[in-house]
Write a protein that holds these residues in place. Structure first.
Motif, PDB file in Angstrom:
ATOM      1  N   GLY B  43     -37.464  28.732  -2.541  1.00 37.85           N
ATOM      2  CA  GLY B  43     -38.399  28.610  -1.425  1.00 37.85           C
ATOM      3  C   GLY B  43     -37.958  27.617  -0.366  1.00 37.85           C
ATOM      4  O   GLY B  43     -38.708  27.326   0.570  1.00 37.85           O
ATOM      5  N   ALA B  44     -36.744  27.090  -0.506  1.00 38.64           N
ATOM      6  CA  ALA B  44     -36.231  26.146   0.493  1.00 38.64           C
ATOM      7  C   ALA B  44     -34.853  26.614   0.930  1.00 38.64           C
ATOM      8  O   ALA B  44     -34.021  27.001   0.114  1.00 38.64           O
ATOM      9  N   HIS B  45     -34.636  26.549   2.200  1.00 40.41           N
ATOM     10  CA  HIS B  45     -33.406  27.077   2.771  1.00 40.41           C
ATOM     11  C   HIS B  45     -32.491  25.918   3.135  1.00 40.41           C
ATOM     12  O   HIS B  45     -32.904  25.031   3.894  1.00 40.41           O
ATOM     13  N   PRO B  46     -31.259  25.881   2.607  1.00 40.09           N
ATOM     14  CA  PRO B  46     -30.381  24.747   2.880  1.00 40.09           C
ATOM     15  C   PRO B  46     -30.189  24.515   4.382  1.00 40.09           C
ATOM     16  O   PRO B  46     -29.896  25.452   5.118  1.00 40.09           O
ATOM     17  N   GLY B  47     -30.344  23.292   4.762  1.00 38.71           N
ATOM     18  CA  GLY B  47     -30.186  22.975   6.169  1.00 38.71           C
ATOM     19  C   GLY B  47     -31.496  23.057   6.929  1.00 38.71           C
ATOM     20  O   GLY B  47     -31.553  22.742   8.113  1.00 38.71           O
ATOM     21  N   GLY B  48     -32.560  23.476   6.261  1.00 40.41           N
ATOM     22  CA  GLY B  48     -33.861  23.508   6.936  1.00 40.41           C
ATOM     23  C   GLY B  48     -34.583  24.822   6.719  1.00 40.41           C
ATOM     24  O   GLY B  48     -33.949  25.877   6.597  1.00 40.41           O
ATOM     25  N   GLY B  49     -35.888  24.778   6.674  1.00 38.64           N
ATOM     26  CA  GLY B  49     -36.684  25.989   6.490  1.00 38.64           C
ATOM     27  C   GLY B  49     -37.210  26.083   5.077  1.00 38.64           C
ATOM     28  O   GLY B  49     -36.428  26.203   4.134  1.00 38.64           O
ATOM     29  N   THR B  50     -38.509  25.983   4.934  1.00 37.89           N
ATOM     30  CA  THR B  50     -39.114  26.135   3.617  1.00 37.89           C
ATOM     31  C   THR B  50     -40.297  27.088   3.725  1.00 37.89           C
ATOM     32  O   THR B  50     -40.904  27.237   4.785  1.00 37.89           O
ATOM     33  N   LEU B  51     -40.585  27.713   2.604  1.00 43.82           N
ATOM     34  CA  LEU B  51     -41.768  28.561   2.546  1.00 43.82           C
ATOM     35  C   LEU B  51     -43.000  27.667   2.421  1.00 43.82           C
ATOM     36  O   LEU B  51     -42.896  26.527   1.955  1.00 43.82           O
ATOM     37  N   PRO B  52     -44.154  28.164   2.819  1.00 45.80           N
ATOM     38  CA  PRO B  52     -45.380  27.383   2.658  1.00 45.80           C
ATOM     39  C   PRO B  52     -45.559  26.956   1.203  1.00 45.80           C
ATOM     40  O   PRO B  52     -45.158  27.670   0.288  1.00 45.80           O
ATOM     41  N   LEU B  53     -46.121  25.795   1.039  1.00 42.48           N
ATOM     42  CA  LEU B  53     -46.256  25.200  -0.291  1.00 42.48           C
ATOM     43  C   LEU B  53     -46.887  26.202  -1.254  1.00 42.48           C
ATOM     44  O   LEU B  53     -47.896  26.827  -0.953  1.00 42.48           O
ATOM     45  N   GLY B  54     -46.256  26.353  -2.397  1.00 43.96           N
ATOM     46  CA  GLY B  54     -46.801  27.227  -3.425  1.00 43.96           C
ATOM     47  C   GLY B  54     -46.383  28.677  -3.287  1.00 43.96           C
ATOM     48  O   GLY B  54     -46.612  29.475  -4.190  1.00 43.96           O
ATOM     49  N   GLN B  55     -45.782  29.028  -2.173  1.00 41.58           N
ATOM     50  CA  GLN B  55     -45.370  30.427  -1.993  1.00 41.58           C
ATOM     51  C   GLN B  55     -43.998  30.641  -2.629  1.00 41.58           C
ATOM     52  O   GLN B  55     -43.044  29.928  -2.319  1.00 41.58           O
ATOM     53  N   ALA B  56     -43.920  31.615  -3.524  1.00 40.02           N
ATOM     54  CA  ALA B  56     -42.655  31.869  -4.210  1.00 40.02           C
ATOM     55  C   ALA B  56     -41.739  32.699  -3.311  1.00 40.02           C
ATOM     56  O   ALA B  56     -42.201  33.427  -2.431  1.00 40.02           O
ATOM     57  N   ALA B  57     -40.432  32.566  -3.571  1.00 40.07           N
ATOM     58  CA  ALA B  57     -39.478  33.408  -2.847  1.00 40.07           C
ATOM     59  C   ALA B  57     -39.746  34.860  -3.196  1.00 40.07           C
ATOM     60  O   ALA B  57     -40.119  35.175  -4.327  1.00 40.07           O
ATOM     61  N   PRO B  58     -39.591  35.764  -2.238  1.00 40.44           N
ATOM     62  CA  PRO B  58     -39.908  37.167  -2.512  1.00 40.44           C
ATOM     63  C   PRO B  58     -38.999  37.785  -3.560  1.00 40.44           C
ATOM     64  O   PRO B  58     -37.812  37.458  -3.643  1.00 40.44           O
ATOM     65  N   GLN B  59     -39.576  38.656  -4.346  1.00 37.00           N
ATOM     66  CA  GLN B  59     -38.798  39.497  -5.246  1.00 37.00           C
ATOM     67  C   GLN B  59     -38.223  40.656  -4.428  1.00 37.00           C
ATOM     68  O   GLN B  59     -38.659  40.902  -3.299  1.00 37.00           O
ATOM     69  N   PRO B  60     -37.253  41.366  -4.984  1.00 35.37           N
ATOM     70  CA  PRO B  60     -36.597  42.406  -4.175  1.00 35.37           C
ATOM     71  C   PRO B  60     -37.558  43.452  -3.627  1.00 35.37           C
ATOM     72  O   PRO B  60     -37.397  43.910  -2.495  1.00 35.37           O
ATOM     73  N   GLU B  61     -38.559  43.804  -4.442  1.00 28.82           N
ATOM     74  CA  GLU B  61     -39.517  44.816  -3.965  1.00 28.82           C
ATOM     75  C   GLU B  61     -40.279  44.294  -2.756  1.00 28.82           C
ATOM     76  O   GLU B  61     -40.534  45.040  -1.791  1.00 28.82           O
ATOM     77  N   GLN B  62     -40.641  43.021  -2.804  1.00 32.33           N
ATOM     78  CA  GLN B  62     -41.370  42.424  -1.675  1.00 32.33           C
ATOM     79  C   GLN B  62     -40.464  42.320  -0.443  1.00 32.33           C
ATOM     80  O   GLN B  62     -40.899  42.588   0.684  1.00 32.33           O
ATOM     81  N   SER B  64     -37.977  44.187   0.251  1.00 33.37           N
ATOM     82  CA  SER B  64     -37.788  45.543   0.760  1.00 33.37           C
ATOM     83  C   SER B  64     -38.995  45.975   1.596  1.00 33.37           C
ATOM     84  O   SER B  64     -38.842  46.513   2.699  1.00 33.37           O
ATOM     85  N   ALA B  65     -40.177  45.705   1.054  1.00 31.30           N
ATOM     86  CA  ALA B  65     -41.399  46.108   1.756  1.00 31.30           C
ATOM     87  C   ALA B  65     -41.564  45.370   3.073  1.00 31.30           C
ATOM     88  O   ALA B  65     -42.163  45.888   4.021  1.00 31.30           O
ATOM     89  N   ALA B  66     -41.012  44.177   3.120  1.00 29.99           N
ATOM     90  CA  ALA B  66     -41.170  43.367   4.331  1.00 29.99           C
ATOM     91  C   ALA B  66     -40.209  43.772   5.442  1.00 29.99           C
ATOM     92  O   ALA B  66     -40.349  43.334   6.588  1.00 29.99           O
ATOM     93  N   LEU B  67     -39.212  44.583   5.112  1.00 32.50           N
ATOM     94  CA  LEU B  67     -38.243  44.983   6.153  1.00 32.50           C
ATOM     95  C   LEU B  67     -38.898  45.968   7.111  1.00 32.50           C
ATOM     96  O   LEU B  67     -39.457  46.975   6.680  1.00 32.50           O
ATOM     97  N   PRO B  68     -38.806  45.728   8.381  1.00 24.43           N
ATOM     98  CA  PRO B  68     -39.325  46.709   9.340  1.00 24.43           C
ATOM     99  C   PRO B  68     -38.589  48.044   9.193  1.00 24.43           C
ATOM    100  O   PRO B  68     -37.436  48.081   8.755  1.00 24.43           O
ATOM    101  N   GLY B  69     -39.251  49.107   9.576  1.00 20.00           N
ATOM    102  CA  GLY B  69     -38.643  50.427   9.478  1.00 20.00           C
ATOM    103  C   GLY B  69     -37.414  50.593  10.342  1.00 20.00           C
ATOM    104  O   GLY B  69     -36.569  51.458  10.099  1.00 20.00           O
TER     105      GLY B  69
END
Lengths: 137, 345
Positions: B43-62, B64-69
């Motif tokens: 949930g943290a990106h080296p060099g900066g950028g983190t997900l909101p507290l408590g939010q897990a990194a997405p699984q592949p299905e998530q 995939s679903a998040a990719l725009p068409g």
């Protein structure tokens, strides 16, 4: 060494052979031109003493010297086929025989002039020189 | 305007150390357990950028679903490898990279045919990285290898096995900050300063890209590997033009020092060197437009950096032609037939 020369028709008198130290440029001044003349083991060559980059007197105090040819990384190879004059201001290099820049760095070039040696006398051919540059490869 | 996107930087993470242990020998798995190995956060990106507290990194299905068409390919970047370039146990880092790769190939790539992968590699172990490249070179879903740089610049011999293997396999090499720069001995320095503040780090990190770019040029990497593709990701854009302009000038002046460089260094941009953008890198919009207009065609790739947040999106600011190039055409030039430039819409 700066020389004062006189024009004889289309020829510019450029001193005597004995005046020329090997590979050391001498400057020949006319009223309108400043020309660098050099004696190498391959003969005499003359180029305009004005760098096409920023107008520096490229030949003043300069020697005709070797440079590096295209090589693989860190395998430096001296280019024994040609001599160059290196501008003292920004180290641009031009081949003394043709005036062309070395290594594809610029299309700009030094004007080059044919040199005639008659007996002990050295002459730079003025008209011929002004005609050659851009067409030569 | 097709609107098709090849997203060159989508971050992908393993959920736990336990997920990786099956992809190493039993003995190494024991070593990882005994050493108290802590998996870098998804949930943290080296060099900066983190997900909101408590939010897990997405699984592949998530993911995939998040990719725009409109996304025709998404290049997965296993960002959990990036901090490893600063670790002391470099052999462990290499085993970790190999496990990450195997995990992503098995658990992510089959989940969406648009997924492509940057293999994880660790710069301190170049031979191991080369082995990973050779292992996956024939998998057309693998488009490159990602590493974070160490305090040895990339043109130097240390990196040769990686660059050679990548060039031979036709894979790109993505360079991305580790977040450790300027903090740990052996990592790239930032102007001699150990930055104490994230903002200080963010302002200076372009130095690392500039130093590695200059090294690649001066040490003749592209003379040796004329088809090699290097991608700078996560370094922003503001370092690029001054570095390349100065490189051109110094090459013109002192070509004699690097006679193996036969073309102006700027000619490498868009041919061998690419830079990923997502946002405007903090530039005023008119300045950003101008900077982009000065870059050779093919230089910029688009990477969303998803799921991590970015700044002001760059895409709406670009003119139509440039946006098309940045969104997918340039990626095709970089990854060749491994991306679906011509086949999908």
């Amino acid at each position: 060494v700066e020389l004062s020369v006189s024009l004889r028709g289309e020829r510019i008198a450029a001193g005597q052979v004995g005046d020329y130290e090997l590979n050391q440029f001498r400057i020949v001044e006319t009223g309108t031109l400043s020309i660098g003349v050099v004696r190498t083991e391959r003969g005499f060559f003359a180029v305009l003493n004005k760098c096409p980059h920023m107008g520096a007197p490229v030949c003043v105090g300069s020697k005709a010297s070797l440079t590096m040819r295209l090589s693989r990384p860190f395998e430096y190879e001296l280019d024994h086929d040609d001599l160059v004059v290196r501008c003292p201001w920004h180290r641009w290099e031009f081949r003394v025989q043709t005036g062309k820049a070395v290594g594809n760095t610029t299309r700009a070039r030094l004007l080059s002039f044919p040199v005639l040696v008659e007996g002990n006398e050295v002459f730079v051919e003025r008209r011929e020189a002004l005609r050659t540059p851009e067409k030569e490869k | 305007v097709s609107g098709r996107i090849i997203d060159c930087e989508v971050q992908a993470a393993a959920p736990s150390l336990g997920a990786l242990l099956p992809y190493m020998s039993e003995a190494w798995a024991e070593r990882f357990r005994r050493s108290g190995f802590v998996l870098p956060s998804g949930g943290a990106h080296p060099g900066g950028g983190t997900l909101p507290l408590g939010q897990a990194a997405p699984q592949p299905e998530q993911a995939s679903a998040a990719l725009p068409g409109t996304v025709i390919n998404a290049v997965l970047v296993p960002h959990q490898i990036l901090p490893s370039s600063g670790w002391c146990d470099t052999k462990l880092s290499a085993v970790y990279a190999s496990a990450l790769n195997a995990y992503l190939v098995e658990h992510w790539l089959p989940k969406d045919e648009r997924f492509r992968l940057m293999l994880a590699a660790v710069a301190p172990e170049p031979d191991a990285a080369a082995e990973e490249i050779a292992r996956y070179a024939l998998d057309q879903r693998v488009v490159g290898v990602v590493l974070s740089p160490i305090g040895v610049n990339m043109g130097q011999r240390h990196y040769r096995p990686i660059l050679q293997a990548a060039a031979q396999a036709g894979l790109a090499v993505m360079v991305h900050p580790s977040g450790q720069e300027g903090n740990i001995p052996g990592m790239p320095t930032l102007g001699g300063i150990g930055p104490r503040h994230p903002g200080e780090y963010a302002c200076l990190i372009g130095q690392v890209a500039a130093a590695n770019m200059a090294s690649l040029i001066y040490d003749g990497t592209f003379s040796e590997f004329p088809n090699l593709q290097i991608i700078f990701a996560g370094f922003g854009l503001d370092w690029l033009l001054p570095t390349i302009w100065h490189s051109d000038m110094e090459w013109r002046n002192l070509r004699i020092d690097i006679p193996w460089v036969a073309q102006p260094p700027s000619s490498l941009l868009g041919r061998n060197v690419r830079v990923i953008i997502s946002d405007t890198d903090s530039m005023p919009l008119d300045a950003f437009r101008h900077v982009v207009s000065l870059l050779p065609q093919g230089t910029l790739l688009y990477g969303s950096n998803s799921p991590f947040p970015t700044g002001q999106s760059a895409l709406p600011i670009l003119d139509d032609k440039t946006r098309e190039e940045v969104m997918h055409a340039n990626a095709s030039g970089t990854f060749g037939t491994r991306v679906n430039f011509l086949t999908s819409a």
